[in-house]
Write a protein that holds these residues in place. Structure first.
Motif, mmCIF file in Angstrom:
data_model
loop_
_atom_site.group_PDB
_atom_site.id
_atom_site.type_symbol
_atom_site.label_atom_id
_atom_site.label_comp_id
_atom_site.label_asym_id
_atom_site.label_seq_id
_atom_site.Cartn_x
_atom_site.Cartn_y
_atom_site.Cartn_z
ATOM 1 N N LYS A 258 0.778 -1.064 -0.067
ATOM 2 C CA LYS A 258 0.065 -0.188 0.068
ATOM 3 C C LYS A 258 0.758 1.362 0.058
ATOM 4 O O LYS A 258 0.323 2.439 -0.156
ATOM 5 N N GLY A 259 2.069 1.059 0.008
ATOM 6 C CA GLY A 259 3.077 2.171 0.011
ATOM 7 C C GLY A 259 3.521 2.790 1.310
ATOM 8 O O GLY A 259 3.902 3.951 1.462
ATOM 9 N N PHE A 260 3.358 2.162 2.528
ATOM 10 C CA PHE A 260 3.744 2.599 3.598
ATOM 11 C C PHE A 260 5.549 2.184 3.897
ATOM 12 O O PHE A 260 5.750 1.178 3.314
ATOM 13 N N GLU A 261 6.410 3.009 4.567
ATOM 14 C CA GLU A 261 7.689 2.884 4.880
ATOM 15 C C GLU A 261 7.664 1.655 5.789
ATOM 16 O O GLU A 261 6.819 1.534 6.774
ATOM 17 N N TYR A 262 8.952 0.973 5.676
ATOM 18 C CA TYR A 262 9.060 -0.257 6.729
ATOM 19 C C TYR A 262 8.833 0.167 7.992
ATOM 20 O O TYR A 262 8.436 -0.659 8.820
ATOM 21 N N SER A 263 9.600 1.304 8.468
ATOM 22 C CA SER A 263 9.502 1.795 9.831
ATOM 23 C C SER A 263 8.177 1.780 10.216
ATOM 24 O O SER A 263 7.738 1.347 11.641
ATOM 25 N N THR A 264 7.157 2.352 9.521
ATOM 26 C CA THR A 264 5.690 2.544 9.902
ATOM 27 C C THR A 264 5.066 1.271 10.065
ATOM 28 O O THR A 264 4.603 0.969 10.870
ATOM 29 N N VAL A 265 5.416 0.363 8.987
ATOM 30 C CA VAL A 265 4.791 -0.972 8.827
ATOM 31 C C VAL A 265 5.321 -1.655 10.122
ATOM 32 O O VAL A 265 4.184 -2.582 10.941
ATOM 33 N N LYS A 266 6.440 -1.761 10.483
ATOM 34 C CA LYS A 266 7.096 -2.643 11.837
ATOM 35 C C LYS A 266 6.411 -2.130 12.778
ATOM 36 O O LYS A 266 5.886 -2.936 13.582
ATOM 37 N N LYS A 267 6.291 -0.922 13.115
ATOM 38 C CA LYS A 267 5.702 -0.147 14.375
ATOM 39 C C LYS A 267 4.136 -0.438 14.502
ATOM 40 O O LYS A 267 3.683 -0.817 15.370
ATOM 41 N N VAL A 268 3.359 -0.374 13.307
ATOM 42 C CA VAL A 268 1.937 -0.727 13.368
ATOM 43 C C VAL A 268 1.508 -1.973 13.614
ATOM 44 O O VAL A 268 0.870 -2.302 14.362
#
Length: 217
Positions: free
Chosen positions: A191-201
């Motif tokens: 969906k285009g989210f950065e890895y750091s955001t994905v990992k946190k969420v």
């Protein structure tokens, strides 16, 4: 020297006129071209002047084609150029038309970027990385992309990713945490989210640590 002996409306397009020279059909022109050159019955035309009229008509045709495309859906400057090139218009006509449309504000990459970002965030729910790549591929200047995307805060990005992941998780049947993590992570990355955001969420969602996301629901 040739004389205009007849001017008639085209039956299917009242904005175009058929021009007859010496009692024979010669060419058709847009209303704007006819007005520009003050074409009228009994007017005598030299060959060079006829060539100038036909050149203006071809450029007007390119302009009308571009406006028709823009009336269907907004486009970036690059997208419009490519469409016109594919149609086979001369490079000089394309540049002249693009310049005119830019002056008329019919094309504006800054405004286009704002509309595109708003649509992708509010409707498609895409992440900034995917939006950035899409705008870049549409030929938008990097400075414009960075400026327009700066309005999307990190908090908004995380909230949007969390809501998507939460909805996705509710539809998943897997029980294995590792599989859930992989599936959710791949979904958000696509969906285009950065890895750091994905990992946190994903980590917070699977651990049930919702405190920092309370504003999402």
């Amino acid at each position: 020297m040739k004389k205009i002996t007849k001017i008639e409306y085209q039956k299917k397009n009242k904005d175009r006129f058929n021009i007859y020279l010496d009692d024979s059909y010669a060419f058709a022109v847009d209303m704007n071209v006819m007005i520009k050159y003050s074409l009228a019955k009994n007017m005598e035309l030299e060959d060079d002047f006829i060539s100038e009229i036909l050149t203006a008509e071809e450029e007007m045709n390119a302009y009308n084609y571009a406006v028709n495309l823009l009336s269907r859906a907004p486009k970036s400057e690059k997208e419009l150029k490519v469409k016109m090139q594919d149609k086979g218009y001369d490079v000089i006509f394309i540049e002249n038309v693009i310049k005119k449309l830019r002056e008329q504000r019919y094309i504006d990459d800054e405004r286009y970027s704002e509309m595109f970002i708003s649509s992708k965030i509010n409707i498609s729910k895409d992440g900034r990385r995917k939006i950035k790549e899409a705008l870049y591929n549409k030929g938008i200047n990097k400075e414009i992309i960075d400026e327009k995307l700066s309005s999307v805060s990190e908090e908004e990005e995380i909230e949007r990713a969390f809501l998507l992941a939460k909805k996705k998780l509710a539809s998943m049947k897997e029980e294995d945490t590792r599989k859930k993590t992989l599936k959710l992570s791949n979904y958000l990355i696509n969906k285009g989210f950065e890895y750091s955001t994905v990992k946190k969420v994903v980590s917070s969602l699977l651990k049930g640590d919702f405190d920092e996301f309370d504003q999402c629901y």
